[in-house]
Enzyme design. Structure first.
Site, PDB file in Angstrom:
ATOM      1  N   CYS A 121       0.835  -1.033   0.075  1.00 17.38           N
ATOM      2  CA  CYS A 121      -0.193   0.055   0.091  1.00 17.38           C
ATOM      3  C   CYS A 121       0.923   1.069  -0.122  1.00 17.38           C
ATOM      4  O   CYS A 121       1.994   1.029   0.249  1.00 17.38           O
ATOM      5  CB  CYS A 121      -0.760   0.030   1.243  1.00 17.38           C
ATOM      6  N   ARG A 140       1.032   1.910  -5.898  1.00 16.05           N
ATOM      7  CA  ARG A 140       1.559   1.010  -4.780  1.00 16.05           C
ATOM      8  C   ARG A 140       0.362  -0.039  -4.504  1.00 16.05           C
ATOM      9  O   ARG A 140       0.195  -0.981  -3.944  1.00 16.05           O
ATOM     10  CB  ARG A 140       1.958   1.533  -3.707  1.00 16.05           C
ATOM     11  N   TRP A 162      -3.936  -1.753  -1.199  1.00 12.38           N
ATOM     12  CA  TRP A 162      -3.864  -2.994  -2.065  1.00 12.38           C
ATOM     13  C   TRP A 162      -4.080  -4.076  -1.182  1.00 12.38           C
ATOM     14  O   TRP A 162      -3.117  -4.552  -0.229  1.00 12.38           O
ATOM     15  CB  TRP A 162      -2.426  -2.866  -2.886  1.00 12.38           C
ATOM     16  N   ASN A 218       1.606   0.001   5.916  1.00 11.55           N
ATOM     17  CA  ASN A 218       1.851  -0.581   4.994  1.00 11.55           C
ATOM     18  C   ASN A 218       2.816  -2.006   5.368  1.00 11.55           C
ATOM     19  O   ASN A 218       3.658  -1.731   5.823  1.00 11.55           O
ATOM     20  CB  ASN A 218       2.632   0.204   3.841  1.00 11.55           C
ATOM     21  N   GLY A 219       2.093  -3.241   4.836  1.00  5.46           N
ATOM     22  CA  GLY A 219       2.967  -4.253   5.200  1.00  5.46           C
ATOM     23  C   GLY A 219       1.838  -5.612   5.960  1.00  5.46           C
ATOM     24  O   GLY A 219       0.811  -5.278   5.528  1.00  5.46           O
ATOM     25  N   GLU A 226       0.040  -7.673 -18.668  1.00  6.07           N
ATOM     26  CA  GLU A 226       0.029  -6.593 -17.592  1.00  6.07           C
ATOM     27  C   GLU A 226      -1.079  -5.529 -17.775  1.00  6.07           C
ATOM     28  O   GLU A 226      -1.915  -5.053 -17.086  1.00  6.07           O
ATOM     29  CB  GLU A 226       1.381  -5.907 -17.298  1.00  6.07           C
TER      30      GLU A 226
HETATM   31  C1  G6P Z   1       6.016  -6.051  -9.495  1.00  2.53           C
HETATM   32  C2  G6P Z   1       5.372  -4.794 -10.786  1.00  2.53           C
HETATM   33  C3  G6P Z   1       6.614  -5.300 -12.027  1.00  2.53           C
HETATM   34  C4  G6P Z   1       8.081  -5.288 -11.529  1.00  2.53           C
HETATM   35  C5  G6P Z   1       8.162  -6.220 -10.199  1.00  2.53           C
HETATM   36  C6  G6P Z   1       9.695  -6.312  -9.681  1.00  2.53           C
HETATM   37  O1  G6P Z   1       5.547  -7.072 -10.045  1.00  2.53           O
HETATM   38  O2  G6P Z   1       4.263  -4.729 -11.233  1.00  2.53           O
HETATM   39  O3  G6P Z   1       6.546  -4.254 -13.012  1.00  2.53           O
HETATM   40  O4  G6P Z   1       8.900  -5.811 -12.546  1.00  2.53           O
HETATM   41  O5  G6P Z   1       7.317  -5.958  -9.186  1.00  2.53           O
HETATM   42  O6  G6P Z   1       9.777  -5.279  -9.068  1.00  2.53           O
HETATM   43  P1  G6P Z   1      11.027  -4.542  -8.866  1.00  2.53           P
HETATM   44  O7  G6P Z   1      11.144  -3.290  -8.234  1.00  2.53           O
HETATM   45  O8  G6P Z   1      11.765  -5.419  -7.991  1.00  2.53           O
HETATM   46  O9  G6P Z   1      12.029  -4.316 -10.246  1.00  2.53           O
END
Ligand code: G6P
Length: 607
Positions: A2, A27, A75, A99-100, A487
């Site tokens: 979140c 987020r 979320w 958040n957590g 996505e």
């Molecule tokens: C989520 C996002 C992706 C991203 C992944 C890893 O699933 O929607 O777009 O690639 O996390 O995130 P990071 O910040 O670790 O690259």
């Protein structure tokens, strides 16, 4: 995962909080809420929906004003998206945003219920204000009650806490991101830096178990034992404008178009063409000659960068690289050891599984190197070394510019390693530097063809399933292409190594299945042509992407898109661009929420 924000100062907090919260919507965006402190009263508004709905809800509501407050965009993890599960959560006069995940919340809830506490939501968070109130009732002051509560929690948290009785804002963190923005006589808290960039560029990055108390224009930070500690104030050089759409319809489109510039930014200062070297001055790399093995671990799009990095190291340096998805790596018995280098790739630096993989590697004695975009992120702070991609804030949930800058950085790291190990001489490095310097211009030529890709998107937007095929270093590229389509457009797309198609997916092929093939004129060319024949024979609807102007299969394709040529290890940086635009245009034509696709979040800070 979140987003949380908080403000305490002399100004009206509601607009400041709503503004910052909108920048955190990536987020999570299923519900939102705000709490405002006004002369010893806290008023709360919560809605199921997005921050704009919250804004409408509070506009004109004279009660929702104040000079201190908290806000939250959610979320859902525990409890469906609904008004009663939305944050802030309240017990008596204590109000919390979180958040957590609190893992032991059921047990804590039972204990509190026995003491007469009544719960109104299904969330794990709600136990937190109740625990604080419980300690206040036992006679502890506010700060000590918060600290006593934190000691009871198992799991992860970034917290903003206020109470009616006192004009004080408390922030605390453990394994979830939280920064404090510092300005003249005012303090902000937020889940990340971009949320606050138009308010300040001075930030304190809280560490796990820190408790920050903001009162009377002053900030004090304590550790979990209540001992006062100091944390430095950092000045960051990102600007507010970087986190705005700047005339583009969506952040995703803006970020795709920023790629030529941010790739150049990632190269600047690191490539020394005359000397024929690549240097990472900001980074104290260990003696690479002593490293017995290299690992690359990440999630999502960043994991695709790992797969491409492996091909870069293996094809040019003949050094084996083991890759893994962070959530798999952390739960198997990864045989990573001392004198091995574990490279963690993450845009946000806050992905829970990637952080856990880093910790696992550290525990086993490996040198942990993170490739990160977000300054001050947990991964950046806790790894042994960090090389930053200079992509600037990435707001669109689907990663684009972060990915291509990760690839550019991996290429530089490969050249640096090659030089250190005497596998590449200065001339070879110079030649490779020359090639990567041409990449931004080559990507620009693809971006200039965005209208062509939009036409293609119009042709293909009605299909329900896509198969993406590629080989070698371009298999991960098509995986990324398929992921982008899924996505943002919600269309099912599956990526397969072209040579493996005959072991299953071939059964799906008919005229209703668009088969997107990435087939450069490299060593994989002939073999991929045979695979394309297999598709054509079964009436597959071929959409071909190639850098070969004389591709022999082009006449058989329904559509062909030509991309500029480059050397093998750099192909993905260029060839992913048309896939990003293709996915973007389909989603835009279908009218999906491109920047905030359903069910996704930009940074997954929970397991
Ligand atoms: C989520 C996002 C992706 C991203 C992944 C890893 O699933 O929607 O777009 O690639 O996390 O995130 P990071 O910040 O670790 O690259």
């Amino acid at each position: 995962m979140c987003g949380i924000v908080g403000y305490t100062g002399k100004k009206e907090a509601s607009n400041i909080l709503i503004d910052a919260l909108k920048k955190l919507e990536y987020r999570g965006y299923d519900s939102a809420g705000i709490a405002l402190w006004n002369n010893g009263k806290i008023n709360i508004a919560r809605i199921k929906g997005k921050v704009n709905d919250l804004k409408k809800e509070i506009t004109g509501n004279g009660n929702l004003k104040g000079s201190m407050g908290l806000a939250h965009t959610r979320w859902a993890t525990h409890g469906v998206p609904s008004e009663r599960n939305a944050h802030p959560h309240r017990a008596a006069d204590v109000v919390v945003v979180h958040n957590g995940i609190i893992e032991n919340y059921l047990e804590l809830k039972e204990k509190l219920k026995k003491k007469g506490h009544r719960f109104l939501s299904d969330t794990d968070t709600e136990v937190i204000p109740h625990l604080i109130v419980n300690h206040i009732r036992e006679g502890l002051n506010f700060i000590d009650s918060v600290i006593a509560t934190l000691k009871e929690l198992k799991g992860s948290y970034a917290l903003g806490i206020i109470r009616e009785k006192k004009r004080v804002m408390i922030a605390a963190k453990k394994e979830s991101p939280l920064v404090i923005g510092v300005a003249d006589g005012e303090y902000f808290i937020a889940s990340d830096i971009p949320a606050l960039l138009d308010k300040t560029n001075r930030f304190i990055f809280l560490e796990d178990d820190d408790v920050a108390v903001m009162q009377d224009g002053k900030l004090s930070i304590f550790n979990i034992d209540g001992k006062k500690i100091e944390r430095p104030v950092h000045t960051v050089h990102w600007t507010g404008a970087m986190a705005e759409k700047g005339g583009y319809k969506h952040f995703m489109l803006k970020e795709i178009f920023e790629q030529p510039r941010v790739i150049s930014d990632t190269l600047i200062g690191r490539i020394k063409e005359e000397k024929g070297v690549v240097e990472f001055e900001e980074l104290k790399l260990p003696d690479i000659t002593k490293m017995k093995k290299i690992w690359m671990v990440a999630c999502g799009t960043s994991y695709h960068a790992c797969l491409i990095g492996k091909h870069m190291f293996e094809s040019i340096l003949s050094i084996p690289v083991e890759t893994d998805i962070a959530s798999e790596f952390r739960y198997r018995n990864p045989l990573v050891r001392k004198d091995e280098m574990l490279i963690l790739i993450s845009q946000s630096g806050e992905t829970a599984d990637t952080i856990a993989a880093m910790k696992e590697g550290k525990k086993r004695g490996a040198y942990t190197l993170s490739i990160c975009n977000a300054l001050g992120s947990t991964l950046a702070r806790e790894s042994d070394g960090t090389a930053f991609t200079h992509a600037g804030p990435e707001i669109g949930v689907a990663s684009t510019k972060a990915f291509t800058t990760q690839l550019a950085l991996l290429f530089l790291l490969m050249l640096h390693t090659g030089k250190k190990l005497n596998l590449l001489n200065s001339d070879e490095i110079r030649k490779n530097i020359g090639e990567i310097k041409k990449i931004p211009h080559k990507i620009q030529t693809i971006l200039d063809m965005s209208p062509t890709l939009e036409d293609l998107a119009r042709t293909y937007m009605k299909f329900k399933n896509f198969l993406y095929l590629g080989r070698g270093i371009n298999y991960p590229t098509v995986k990324e292409g398929a992921l982008k389509l899924k996505e943002v457009s919600y269309i099912h797309a599956e990526a397969y190594p072209a040579g493996e198609m005959k072991h299953g997916p071939i059964a799906l092929i008919d005229e209703h299945l668009p088969v997107v093939v990435l087939s450069p004129g490299d060593q994989t060319y002939k073999k991929t042509c045979s695979n394309i024949e297999e598709v054509i024979t079964r009436q597959g609807n071929l959409l071909l992407f190639t850098d070969n102007p004389d591709h022999e299969m082009a006449p058989k394709a329904k559509n062909t898109f030509f991309i500029p040529e480059t050397i093998y290890p750099l192909q993905p940086i260029i060839s992913v661009a048309p896939f990003q635009l293709f996915a973007y245009h389909i989603a835009n034509l279908l009218g999906t929420d491109v920047d905030q696709p359903r069910n996704l979040a930009k940074s997954v800070t929970v397991e």
